[in-house]
Scaffold this motif. Structure first.
Motif, short mmCIF file in Angstrom:
data_model
loop_
_atom_site.label_atom_id
_atom_site.label_comp_id
_atom_site.label_asym_id
_atom_site.label_seq_id
_atom_site.Cartn_x
_atom_site.Cartn_y
_atom_site.Cartn_z
N GLY A 60 -9.69 -17.15 -5.84
CA GLY A 60 -9.25 -17.86 -4.66
C GLY A 60 -7.77 -18.16 -4.63
O GLY A 60 -6.99 -17.59 -5.40
N SER A 102 -4.41 -7.06 -0.53
CA SER A 102 -4.24 -5.60 -0.66
C SER A 102 -5.50 -4.98 -1.27
O SER A 102 -5.89 -3.86 -0.93
CB SER A 102 -3.01 -5.28 -1.51
OG SER A 102 -3.26 -5.54 -2.88
N LYS A 126 -1.67 -5.89 -11.70
CA LYS A 126 -0.98 -7.10 -12.15
C LYS A 126 -1.59 -7.62 -13.45
O LYS A 126 -0.89 -8.10 -14.34
CB LYS A 126 -1.08 -8.14 -11.03
CG LYS A 126 -0.97 -9.59 -11.42
CD LYS A 126 0.44 -9.98 -11.58
CE LYS A 126 0.68 -11.46 -11.69
NZ LYS A 126 -0.35 -12.24 -12.36
N ASP A 127 -2.93 -7.56 -13.56
CA ASP A 127 -3.62 -7.99 -14.78
C ASP A 127 -4.06 -6.74 -15.54
O ASP A 127 -5.25 -6.39 -15.55
CB ASP A 127 -4.81 -8.89 -14.40
CG ASP A 127 -4.35 -10.14 -13.69
OD1 ASP A 127 -3.88 -11.07 -14.37
OD2 ASP A 127 -4.42 -10.18 -12.45
N PRO A 183 -2.16 -1.27 -6.94
CA PRO A 183 -0.82 -1.60 -7.45
C PRO A 183 -0.46 -3.08 -7.30
O PRO A 183 -1.01 -3.77 -6.43
CB PRO A 183 0.12 -0.75 -6.58
CG PRO A 183 -0.71 0.02 -5.65
CD PRO A 183 -2.15 -0.34 -5.82
P1 AMP Z 1 -7.26 -13.78 -9.53
O1 AMP Z 1 -7.66 -14.53 -8.29
O2 AMP Z 1 -5.92 -14.17 -10.05
O3 AMP Z 1 -8.34 -13.72 -10.57
O4 AMP Z 1 -7.06 -12.27 -9.05
C1 AMP Z 1 -8.09 -11.56 -8.43
C2 AMP Z 1 -7.70 -10.10 -8.38
O5 AMP Z 1 -6.49 -9.95 -7.65
C3 AMP Z 1 -7.46 -9.52 -9.78
O6 AMP Z 1 -8.01 -8.21 -9.85
C4 AMP Z 1 -5.96 -9.51 -9.87
O7 AMP Z 1 -5.46 -8.50 -10.73
C5 AMP Z 1 -5.58 -9.20 -8.42
N1 AMP Z 1 -4.20 -9.60 -8.17
C6 AMP Z 1 -3.65 -10.82 -8.43
N2 AMP Z 1 -2.34 -10.79 -8.12
C7 AMP Z 1 -2.06 -9.55 -7.66
C8 AMP Z 1 -0.87 -8.90 -7.20
N3 AMP Z 1 0.31 -9.53 -7.15
N4 AMP Z 1 -0.96 -7.61 -6.82
C9 AMP Z 1 -2.14 -6.95 -6.88
N5 AMP Z 1 -3.29 -7.50 -7.31
C10 AMP Z 1 -3.26 -8.78 -7.69
#
Ligand code: AMP
Length: 279
Positions: free
Chosen positions: A28, A36, A146-147, A171
């Motif tokens: 979230g 994206s 990113k991760d 990406p």
């Molecule tokens: P999170 O909510 O931080 O667990 O992220 C959920 C998904 O979004 C994960 O697969 C992250 O790698 C991806 N994500 C987070 N930040 C970015 C970003 N700046 N660009 C692309 N994907 C992202």
């Protein structure tokens, strides 16, 4: 857009989908990076689902978990405008019912980088991703570069346990000054926000040196470390040059390597990475 809270509701909503399903797992506080992933899922599947769950199992401190930003209403609006069909936003007790004790671990790949810095973090990720894949049964699941370690670990998990899903890597989406979008960026003060570009500056310096022929991993790490050291508000947690898929440390560098780093800015730890030598 259908919004469900319980696993039973999720199962009956899932059963109405007759075509391919793309899943975007998130914690979230959505930004353009998450969106994206949604857009890729929308382009490649007949149905798109997202999950919103701040997963306690992947946080090593209660403070970090409590400080994690949340705005469910705004997230749901954003997902709705991006034509998502189904959102699962379960409560903690739905995901980890009373007496919960089942975890999924991936061994070697999780020992360095974020896994090394945050004990238990990767086990939390692999457990929640397994639970989401079982609950949604998606045809494709979307993750951000990113991760980078998370993607490698999820690919290993899917291959090892034979989940019938295609893992799609999207990406990294960045601000115009290079900072990778992250929900944690919201916690930066104005000064810290300026300092946070140091991650991208360090990676860019390594990328330029690599393109110019530098193949000594220690020198590339040293270069990144020097850039981080120029920023008084930044404190490096790790800086690494590894193999792109196995995440092993390298002596002799091949044509592509993964440069990654974690930097502490105030109380906020930011991570970023770049594949050097990518065409
Ligand atoms: P999170 O909510 O931080 O667990 O992220 C959920 C998904 O979004 C994960 O697969 C992250 O790698 C991806 N994500 C987070 N930040 C970015 C970003 N700046 N660009 C692309 N994907 C992202």
């Amino acid at each position: 857009m259908k919004i469900v809270k319980t696993l039973l509701e999720l199962r009956s909503a899932r059963a109405t989908f007759t075509g391919s399903l793309g899943l975007v797992p998130t914690m979230g506080y959505l930004h353009r990076g998450h969106l994206s992933l949604v857009q890729s899922a929308r382009a490649e599947n007949e149905f798109v689902a997202a999950s919103i769950f701040v997963n306690p199992a992947q946080f090593e401190s209660v403070d970090d978990l409590d400080d994690y930003p949340r705005d469910l209403e705004r997230d749901l609006d954003l997902l709705d405008t991006h034509n998502v069909d189904l959102v699962w936003a379960p409560d903690r007790s739905e995901m980890y019912p009373h007496g919960y004790q089942t975890y999924v671990t991936v061994n070697q790949l999780t020992s360095g980088l974020e896994g090394g810095r945050r004990p238990g973090h990767m086990r939390g990720v692999t457990t929640i991703v397994s639970k989401l894949l079982i609950a949604f049964r998606p045809d494709r699941a979307y993750f951000g570069q990113k991760d980078a370690q998370q993607v490698c670990v999820v690919r290993r998990l899917v291959a090892d346990l034979g989940f019938p899903v295609e893992v799609v890597t999207c990406p990294t989406v960045r601000e115009s000054d290079g900072l990778a979008l992250s929900s944690r960026n919201a916690r930066l003060s104005v000064d810290q926000r300026q300092a946070s570009t140091v991650l991208f500056r360090a990676l860019s310096a390594a990328s330029v040196a690599f393109a110019e022929g530098q193949r000594d991993g220690d020198k590339l790490c040293g270069l990144m470390s020097d850039v981080v050291a120029t920023e008084p508000l930044a404190d490096a947690r790790y800086i690494a040059i590894t193999e792109v898929e196995t995440l092993q440390d390298l002596r002799q560098l091949p044509e592509q390597v993964l440069a990654s780093l974690a930097v502490c800015i105030g109380q906020v730890v930011l991570i970023d990475n770049m594949v050097l030598g990518e065409t």
